[in-house]
Design a protein around this motif. Structure first.
Motif, PDB file in Angstrom:
ATOM      1  N   PRO A   1      26.081 -10.406 -23.439  1.00 33.83           N
ATOM      2  CA  PRO A   1      27.058 -10.264 -22.294  1.00 33.83           C
ATOM      3  C   PRO A   1      28.406 -10.632 -22.773  1.00 33.83           C
ATOM      4  O   PRO A   1      28.526 -11.763 -23.658  1.00 33.83           O
ATOM      5  CB  PRO A   1      26.680 -10.902 -21.152  1.00 33.83           C
ATOM      6  CG  PRO A   1      25.474 -11.931 -21.524  1.00 33.83           C
ATOM      7  CD  PRO A   1      24.913 -11.193 -22.950  1.00 33.83           C
ATOM      8  N   ILE A   2      29.530 -10.038 -22.324  1.00 29.65           N
ATOM      9  CA  ILE A   2      30.777 -10.169 -22.648  1.00 29.65           C
ATOM     10  C   ILE A   2      31.826 -10.701 -21.406  1.00 29.65           C
ATOM     11  O   ILE A   2      31.810 -10.215 -20.457  1.00 29.65           O
ATOM     12  CB  ILE A   2      31.746  -9.068 -23.301  1.00 29.65           C
ATOM     13  CG1 ILE A   2      30.829  -8.633 -24.529  1.00 29.65           C
ATOM     14  CG2 ILE A   2      33.015  -9.616 -23.505  1.00 29.65           C
ATOM     15  CD1 ILE A   2      31.376  -7.295 -25.075  1.00 29.65           C
TER      16      ILE A   2
ATOM     17  N   LEU B   1      34.368  -1.908 -21.122  1.00 34.70           N
ATOM     18  CA  LEU B   1      34.523  -3.164 -20.555  1.00 34.70           C
ATOM     19  C   LEU B   1      35.503  -2.963 -19.000  1.00 34.70           C
ATOM     20  O   LEU B   1      36.587  -3.166 -19.154  1.00 34.70           O
ATOM     21  CB  LEU B   1      35.259  -4.066 -21.461  1.00 34.70           C
ATOM     22  CG  LEU B   1      34.431  -4.516 -22.535  1.00 34.70           C
ATOM     23  CD1 LEU B   1      35.073  -5.603 -23.293  1.00 34.70           C
ATOM     24  CD2 LEU B   1      32.981  -5.076 -22.420  1.00 34.70           C
TER      25      LEU B   1
ATOM     26  N   THR C   1      32.067  -6.495 -16.273  1.00 31.52           N
ATOM     27  CA  THR C   1      32.704  -7.402 -16.882  1.00 31.52           C
ATOM     28  C   THR C   1      33.724  -8.440 -16.342  1.00 31.52           C
ATOM     29  O   THR C   1      34.490  -8.050 -15.387  1.00 31.52           O
ATOM     30  CB  THR C   1      33.573  -6.577 -18.003  1.00 31.52           C
ATOM     31  OG1 THR C   1      32.723  -5.541 -18.514  1.00 31.52           O
ATOM     32  CG2 THR C   1      34.186  -7.468 -18.981  1.00 31.52           C
TER      33      THR C   1
ATOM     34  N   CYS D   1      36.332 -10.895 -15.983  1.00 34.95           N
ATOM     35  CA  CYS D   1      37.718 -11.281 -16.645  1.00 34.95           C
ATOM     36  C   CYS D   1      38.413 -12.271 -16.174  1.00 34.95           C
ATOM     37  O   CYS D   1      38.518 -12.463 -14.852  1.00 34.95           O
ATOM     38  CB  CYS D   1      38.594 -10.081 -16.488  1.00 34.95           C
ATOM     39  SG  CYS D   1      38.272  -8.594 -17.381  1.00 34.95           S
TER      40      CYS D   1
ATOM     41  N   LYS E   1      28.514  -5.930 -28.515  1.00 28.35           N
ATOM     42  CA  LYS E   1      27.578  -4.896 -28.189  1.00 28.35           C
ATOM     43  C   LYS E   1      26.370  -4.721 -28.965  1.00 28.35           C
ATOM     44  O   LYS E   1      25.130  -4.200 -28.458  1.00 28.35           O
ATOM     45  CB  LYS E   1      28.495  -3.712 -27.905  1.00 28.35           C
ATOM     46  CG  LYS E   1      29.343  -3.518 -26.825  1.00 28.35           C
ATOM     47  CD  LYS E   1      30.208  -2.463 -26.683  1.00 28.35           C
ATOM     48  CE  LYS E   1      30.905  -2.307 -25.078  1.00 28.35           C
ATOM     49  NZ  LYS E   1      31.728  -1.129 -25.139  1.00 28.35           N
TER      50      LYS E   1
ATOM     51  N   GLU F   1      35.049  -6.500 -13.043  1.00 32.89           N
ATOM     52  CA  GLU F   1      34.275  -6.625 -11.833  1.00 32.89           C
ATOM     53  C   GLU F   1      35.185  -6.306 -10.404  1.00 32.89           C
ATOM     54  O   GLU F   1      34.626  -5.264  -9.600  1.00 32.89           O
ATOM     55  CB  GLU F   1      33.622  -8.034 -11.543  1.00 32.89           C
ATOM     56  CG  GLU F   1      32.448  -8.387 -12.398  1.00 32.89           C
ATOM     57  CD  GLU F   1      31.763  -9.367 -12.068  1.00 32.89           C
ATOM     58  OE1 GLU F   1      30.528  -9.702 -12.183  1.00 32.89           O
ATOM     59  OE2 GLU F   1      32.587 -10.472 -11.576  1.00 32.89           O
TER      60      GLU F   1
END
Length: 697
Positions: free
Chosen positions: A302-303, A329, A338, A340, A297, A332
Motif C-alpha cells: 500500500p502507498i 493513485l 490512496t 494523501c 506497485k 480518498e
C-alpha cells in the motif's frame, strides 16, 4: 451534524478497524474503508449496540467454557482399558508392516549384485565423478562425447548424464539430495501456526524524487539532522531506523531518491510493508516519483502519499493530487483508496497525522511474525571498517537473531560477534522488523541478499562455499560459451570502442548504483565495461590493473594512498574522485561525447598527519600535525581522510607554528591546525590540502 471516521470510532470502542468494519457490514451499514465517515448520532447507536453484544457474548462464552470442561472430564473417565489395548495392538501392527516393507526393499536391492551403488549429487564435475567410479577422466569424457555432451575435466554434468555413464562402468547411481544447494542445506521453513504469530512493527520505505524532502521528513520524525552529514545534501546510502510512536514501533527505510539508486529503491520496496511516497507540493510528480510508484506497485504494498513542503508559498497540494491520478493513485477524498497527507518537514505540520495513518494502514494489514525460530531477513547495506571488519546492516523479517548465532548471506558466512541497534547501542538479540548492524561475517555480502541463521558454523561454511562454486561456474560458462552468431556479431563490431572502468567506493550499495548508471550510458559507438569493483581505498593493485587494461579508476567517497597516487602518476593512470554520484555520471557522459573540457582542476598541495589532539575551550579541536608531503597553506581547502575514506571537506580556520599565526607550513615541520565547523578529528587522520587551478582549454 458532526461526523466521525470509522478508525476513530474503533479507537473509542477499543477494537481494531478491521473487526469494526466487519461488524458494521453485519448490521447492513454501508462502509467503504477505515476512512469512511458516520454521523455522530449513528455512532452513538453503534456504540450502545456493540457494547450490549460484547457483554452478552462474554456471558455466553463463560457458560460454553464451563459446559466444555464438564464434557471433557466425562470423556476422560469414559476411556476404558479395552480401547487402550486395541490402540496399542494397532500400533504394533503398523510397526511390523513398516519393518517387513523395509526388509523387502533391502532384499530387492541385494538381488542386483552385479551393480555397485554410488551416491551422486544433482550436479558433479567430470574430474570428481571419475574419482568416484575409479576410472580415468579421459574414458568418462569419451563416453560423454558419445552421448553428444562436450565437457572438460572441470565442467559439471547433471545427475541423469552421470547415472547413464556410471551404469556402463558397473555402478548404479542414487541421487544424494543432502549434497544440494542452499535451499536444501537450510531446513525448509514450516508454516507458522496461528498461535505462534505475534504482532510485529511495520517496515516503512520512504521513497520519492531527489530533493523532495524524504530525509528531512525522517529528521522531523526522529528529531535528528541526517541531511547535514550527507554530501551535496542528498542521501546516498540506504539506512534503517526504528522509532517509537505512542508505544507503537515503526521501522523506517530511508532509500536514496536519485535515479542512480534504482536497485537500492527496488530492494527497499521488496522488503517493506507500506511505502510512503514523498512529493514536494511546490514541484510535482517527477520521473523518480513515477519510478517509486512502479516499484511499490510491483511489490504489491500500500502507498501513503506525503505531500511535503506545504509551508512554501508556491505549494499546490491539489495540483499534486491531480497529477497522482494519472498514475492510478486516487485520493480518498476524491473517491479513491490512496491516503494523501499534507505535511511540512520544516514546521512539523501534519506529521502526527501521517504517523497515525501509517499505524492505521499497518493495523489493517495485521502484520505478524513468529519470533521463536531461527532468524531470516535481508541485507540492507554492507561495508568494510578498519578494526571492525565486515559490518552488515540487516533487517530481520522473521525469527530472532542472537549473539553467537551461525549466519550465512550468499557467499558470506560467520558467527554474530556483536549486534548494534540503530541508536548505536549493543544488544544481545533482535526480533522481527528490527534493523541491526552485525560484525563477524567472512566477507562483504551483496545488498539485497537473504541472510539465514543456521544450526552451526560448518553448515554456514558449506552453504557459502556452494554459493561461490555456483557463481564461479556461472561466470566460467558466460566467458567460455560463445555461439557462431555471437562471433559474427563481434567481427561486425570491429569499430566499437570500449571504455574500461574500475570502481572503488566506501560501501557496496554505491558500487552497485555506479555500475548500473555507467553501464546504462553505453551506446552504439562507445561501450562502458566495468572490469573490477570493490569496497575500500584505491590501492596499488587497482592502479596496476588499470595500467594493464588501460582503464579509468572511478573513486566514490574514497582516496588513493600515497603509494597508489605515485604509481598512478608514474603509469599515467587517470583516477577520478567523486563525492556526489551524478557528477561521476555527467563527467562520463561528457567524456563519451568528446566534450570534456574542464576549466578547473584540483591540485593536491600537501598532506599532514594528525599526531595529537588538543581541545581548546570556546574554540574547538586543534589538530597537532606533522606535514609529511608538500606544504599546507592557510588559504587551502582541506579534506580529512580516515582509513582511505574521505570523512569531511572544509576550510582551515587557524594555522599556527607554536604560538604564531602563519600562512603556510612546509614539509617536515609541525603545526597546530583548526578546521572550520568541524571537531571530530582523530589521531592518525590524514589532512590533505588542495587548491583548484585553472586549466587552459
Amino acid at each position: 451534524m458532526s461526523k466521525i471516521r470509522v478508525y476513530e470510532l474503533a479507537k473509542q470502542l477499543n477494537i481494531t478497524s478491521k473487526s469494526l468494519i466487519a461488524q458494521l457490514k453485519d448490521l447492513d451499514i454501508k462502509i467503504v474503508n477505515h476512512m469512511s465517515t458516520i454521523d455522530s448520532e449513528q455512532a452513538e447507536l453503534i456504540k450502545e449496540l456493540l457494547n450490549d453484544e460484547t457483554s452478552e457474548n462474554k456471558v455466553n462464552q463463560k457458560y460454553n467454557n464451563e459446559i466444555k470442561k464438564t464434557e471433557n472430564k466425562k470423556k476422560d473417565k469414559g476411556i476404558n482399558k479395552k480401547e487402550k489395548k486395541a490402540y496399542s495392538k494397532k500400533q504394533d501392527e503398523n510397526k511390523n508392516y513398516a519393518s517387513e516393507k523395509q526388509n523387502k526393499q533391502v532384499n530387492s536391492n541385494l538381488e542386483n549384485k552385479e551393480l555397485k551403488k554410488i551416491k551422486l549429487p544433482p550436479s558433479i564435475k567430470v574430474g570428481e565423478f571419475s574419482d568416484k567410479i575409479s576410472r580415468p577422466p579421459s574414458e568418462v569424457i569419451k563416453k560423454l562425447m558419445l552421448l553428444g555432451i562436450m565437457a572438460t575435466i572441470n565442467q559439471e554434468i547433471d545427475f541423469d548424464s552421470a547415472s547413464m555413464i556410471a551404469e556402463e562402468f558397473g555402478y548404479i547411481a542414487i541421487e544424494d539430495k543432502e549434497n544440494n544447494h542452499q535451499e536444501d542445506f537450510i531446513v525448509q521453513e514450516k508454516e507458522d501456526k496461528p498461535e505462534d504469530l505475534v504482532k510485529r512493527p511495520p517496515v516503512i520505505t520512504v521513497m520519492g524524487h531527489v530533493d523532495h524532502g524524504k530525509t528531512s521528513l525522517l529528521d522531523a520524525i526522529r528529531k535528528t539532522k541526517i541531511t547535514q552529514k550527507e554530501a551535496g545534501g542528498i542521501t546516498q546510502h540506504i539506512g534503517a531506523y526504528m522509532v517509537n510512536i505512542n508505544g507503537e514501533k515503526i521501522t523506517f527505510l530511508d532509500t536514496p531518491g536519485h535515479e542512480a539508486f534504482t536497485a537500492m529503491r527496488s530492494r527497499g520496496a521488496s522488503i517493506t510493508d507500506i511505502a510512503v511516497l514523498v512529493v514536494a507540493a511546490d514541484d510535482g510528480v517527477m520521473p523518480q516519483t513515477v519510478e517509486a510508484i512502479n516499484h511499490a506497485k510491483a511489490a504489491n504494498v500500500p502507498i501513503i502519499v506525503a505531500i511535503n513542503k506545504i509551508d512554501k508559498s508556491t505549494a499546490s497540494p491539489d495540483k499534486i493530487k491531480q497529477e497522482l491520478t494519472e498514475y492510478g493513485l486516487i485520493p480518498e477524498e476524491w473517491g479513491g483508496d490512496t491516503i494523501c497527507v499534507p505535511v511540512s518537514a520544516v514546521t512539523h505540520e501534519g506529521i502526527d497525522n501521517l504517523l497515525e495513518m501509517i499505524l492505521l494502514v499497518a493495523e489493517m494489514q495485521e502484520l505478524k511474525a513468529n519470533p521463536n525460530k531461527r532468524a531470516r531477513g535481508s541485507v540492507i547495506e554492507a561495508k568494510l571498517e578498519k578494526g571492525r571488519g565486515t559490518v552488515a546492516t540487516l533487517l530481520v523479517e522473521t525469527g530472532t537473531i542472537h549473539i553467537g548465532d551461525a549466519i550465512v548471506a550468499g557467499t558470506a558466512h560467520g558467527r554474530v560477534r556483536a549486534m548494534i541497534d540503530d541508536k548505536g547501542k549493543r544488544i544481545k538479540k533482535a526480533g522481527p522488523s528490527m534493523p541491526i548492524e552485525i560484525l563477524g561475517l567472512s566477507e562483504v555480502p551483496v545488498p539485497g541478499e537473504t541472510f539465514y541463521v543456521v544450526k552451526d558454523d560448518k553448515l554456514a561454511r558449506n552453504i557459502a562455499e556452494k554459493n561461490k562454486e555456483v557463481i564461479r561456474e556461472r561466470q566460467l560458462n558466460q566467458t567460455q560459451k560463445i555461439s557462431l552468431d555471437d562471433l559474427f556479431t563481434k567481427i561486425k563490431e570491429g569499430e566499437v570502442k570500449e571504455i574500461s572502468v574500475i570502481i572503488k567506493a566506501d560501501v557496496q550499495g554505491s558500487i552497485e548504483a555506479l555500475k548500473q548508471s555507467l553501464e546504462r550510458l553505453s551506446n552504439d559507438e562507445v561501450k562502458i565495461k566495468i572490469i573490477h569493483s570493490g569496497v575500500g581505498a584505491i590501492s596499488e593493485s587497482d592502479v596496476m590493473l588499470a595500467s594493464a587494461s588501460n582503464a579509468i579508476i572511478v573513486g566514490f567517497n574514497v582516496r588513493p594512498d600515497n603509494n597508489a597516487q605515485n604509481l598512478a602518476e608514474k603509469e599515467k593512470v587517470d583516477i577520478r574522485l567523486y563525492r556526489v554520484i551524478y557528477n561521476a555520471i555527467e563527467d562520463m557522459q561528457d567524456a563519451m561525447k568528446g566534450i570534456l573540457e574542464p576549466e578547473y582542476k584540483e591540485q593536491v598541495v600537501g598532506r599532514a598527519e594528525v599526531r595529537q589532539i588538543f581541545r581548546v575551550p570556546n574554540i574547538g579541536t586543534i589538530a597537532g600535525c606533522h606535514v609529511i608531503d608538500g606544504k599546507i597553506n592557510r588559504n587551502n581547502q582541506v579534506r580529512i581522510i580516515r582509513d582511505g575514506i574521505v570523512i569531511h571537506e572544509g576550510s582551515i580556520s587557524s594555522l599556527k607554528r607554536f604560538k604564531d599565526d602563519v600562512k603556510e607550513i612546509a614539509s617536515g615541520y609541525e603545526c597546530g591546525l583548526g578546521i572550520e565547523n568541524y571537531n571530530d578529528i582523530k589521531e592518525g587522520d590524514i589532512i590533505e590540502g588542495f587548491t583548484m587551478i585553472e586549466v587552459s582549454k
